[in-house]
Write an enzyme that holds these catalytic residues in place. Structure first.
Site, PDB file in Angstrom:
ATOM      1  N   HIS A  70      33.184 -32.251  -2.752  1.00  0.00           N
ATOM      2  CA  HIS A  70      33.170 -33.294  -1.708  1.00  0.00           C
ATOM      3  C   HIS A  70      33.569 -32.757  -0.324  1.00  0.00           C
ATOM      4  O   HIS A  70      32.880 -32.995   0.662  1.00  0.00           O
ATOM      5  CB  HIS A  70      34.150 -34.411  -2.097  1.00  0.00           C
ATOM      6  CG  HIS A  70      33.876 -35.057  -3.425  1.00  0.00           C
ATOM      7  ND1 HIS A  70      32.964 -36.073  -3.610  1.00  0.00           N
ATOM      8  CD2 HIS A  70      34.405 -34.814  -4.651  1.00  0.00           C
ATOM      9  CE1 HIS A  70      32.939 -36.430  -4.882  1.00  0.00           C
ATOM     10  NE2 HIS A  70      33.795 -35.681  -5.542  1.00  0.00           N
TER      11      HIS A  70
HETATM   12  O1  RIB Z   1      37.248 -38.423  -3.516  1.00  0.00           O
HETATM   13  C1  RIB Z   1      37.193 -37.047  -3.246  1.00  0.00           C
HETATM   14  C2  RIB Z   1      38.366 -36.623  -2.437  1.00  0.00           C
HETATM   15  O2  RIB Z   1      39.552 -36.822  -3.197  1.00  0.00           O
HETATM   16  C3  RIB Z   1      38.350 -35.117  -2.099  1.00  0.00           C
HETATM   17  O3  RIB Z   1      38.973 -34.901  -0.853  1.00  0.00           O
HETATM   18  C4  RIB Z   1      39.169 -34.513  -3.209  1.00  0.00           C
HETATM   19  O4  RIB Z   1      39.836 -33.303  -2.784  1.00  0.00           O
HETATM   20  C5  RIB Z   1      40.184 -35.579  -3.450  1.00  0.00           C
HETATM   21  O5  RIB Z   1      41.216 -35.409  -2.503  1.00  0.00           O
END
Ligand code: RIB
Ligand code: CA
Length: 325
Positions: free
Chosen positions: A247
């Site tokens: 992500h």
């Molecule tokens: O939902 C994804 C996010 O949540 C990303 O930043 C991952 O590292 C977690 O922090």
């Protein structure tokens, strides 16, 4: 990429490493596109003592001297049990080899104060990439209410118009501290949001992981760390994706090459009322949506193979640098 130092984008990365935070930092460091002024850590995927230690280990293992600052121990209001499911109890668990211990300590000072200090020292020059809960940035705005007018721009991973991952409606970063997100979204900072709409598709696949593993003979902590994250991915287990969604790489991939994403200007709100929608983000996408409401850029599509190529190249280079440490 060889970007002349004079044109490198000045950047502060605020994060909660976190496997995908690790990949995002590797992309930022190895791309050559940034002058990374600081890395600031926040509680999120794991407690602050873990996320700050992980951020320092990452910055040091990559061979940088980037100062790393610890920030918020807890969100502004929300209290929750840390989700060890995806990142493990250390926040950066590995299926094998781990990063070498850092050769330096965290920099003194609180992350929020450091963000204020550095932005005020270079008004209009610094980009913020927020890859975890927005607590540190919200605290920085409370310390200096004029801060938003002095930030060049903000890119963040969080939210999602297609629903959530930590609850059916809310994505983790905004759910962890929706009050902080509301403060940031209400500010005047030029902002681009990378929510689950695109980040769920920002996965690398088995060939990419094989390329990372083949980058160095012998112990390969980068490949083993990504392998752990792959093994914990629900989408991989359910056969919905060939690899884990990294992500946090999306905001950095956008800064490297904006053409990799399709962005729409939308008025985004975050839910702060307790209940099933706590932390959810919404946007009015009607063509006749009322004008005059502050809008931010929202990433709605991406060139996934190209993003995966950038990320895999970065992790291959990271594996090579760490092997030389
Ligand atoms: O939902 C994804 C996010 O949540 C990303 O930043 C991952 O590292 C977690 O922090
Ligand atoms: Ca993160």
């Amino acid at each position: 990429m060889t970007v002349p130092p004079t044109t490198r984008r000045r950047l502060i990365i605020d994060c909660d490493p976190g496997h995908d935070d690790f990949a995002a930092i590797a992309l930022a460091v190895t791309s050559g596109a940034f002058d990374i002024e600081a890395i600031t850590a926040v509680c999120g995927n794991a407690p602050l003592d873990r996320t700050s230690a992980n951020a320092l280990a990452i910055a040091d293992a990559l061979g940088t001297a980037i100062p790393v600052y610890a920030g918020a121990v807890a969100p502004l209001l929300h209290r929750y049990d840390f989700p060890a499911d995806f990142h493990g109890v250390t926040g950066l668990d590995s299926a094998g080899a781990t990063l070498p211990p850092p050769r330096r300590a965290l920099a003194p000072g609180h992350a929020a104060e450091e963000i204020v200090r550095r932005v005020n020292a270079a008004p209009g020059e610094i980009t913020l990439a927020v890859l975890g809960p927005m607590t540190n940035l919200a605290l920085a705005i409370a310390l200096d209410p004029e801060l938003p007018g002095k930030v060049r721009e903000l890119v963040f991973m969080g939210g999602g118009l297609i629903g959530g991952n930590v609850t059916p409606r809310a994505e983790f970063n905004l759910w962890a501290d929706p009050e902080a997100a509301a403060i940031v979204l209400a500010s005047s900072i030029k902002t681009t949001m990378f929510g689950l709409d695109v980040t769920n598709r920002a996965f690398i696949d088995g060939d990419d992981l094989a390329r990372i593993r083949a980058a160095v003979p012998g112990a390969n902590p980068v490949a083993d760390i990504i392998q752990f994250y792959t093994d914990r991915s629900g989408d991989v287990a359910a056969g919905r994706a060939p690899g884990p969604a990294l992500h946090d790489t999306c905001p950095l991939a956008f800064l490297v090459d904006p053409a990799l994403f399709t962005i729409e200007q939308l008025a985004v709100t975050v839910e702060t009322a307790p209940g099933p929608h706590y932390g959810a983000t919404d946007a009015d996408r009607r063509a006749w949506a009322p004008q005059g409401v502050a809008r931010i850029g929202v990433a709605l599509d991406l060139d996934r193979p190209a993003v995966a190529r950038h990320v895999t190249d970065a992790l291959v280079e990271a594996a090579r640098r760490i092997a030389k440490r």
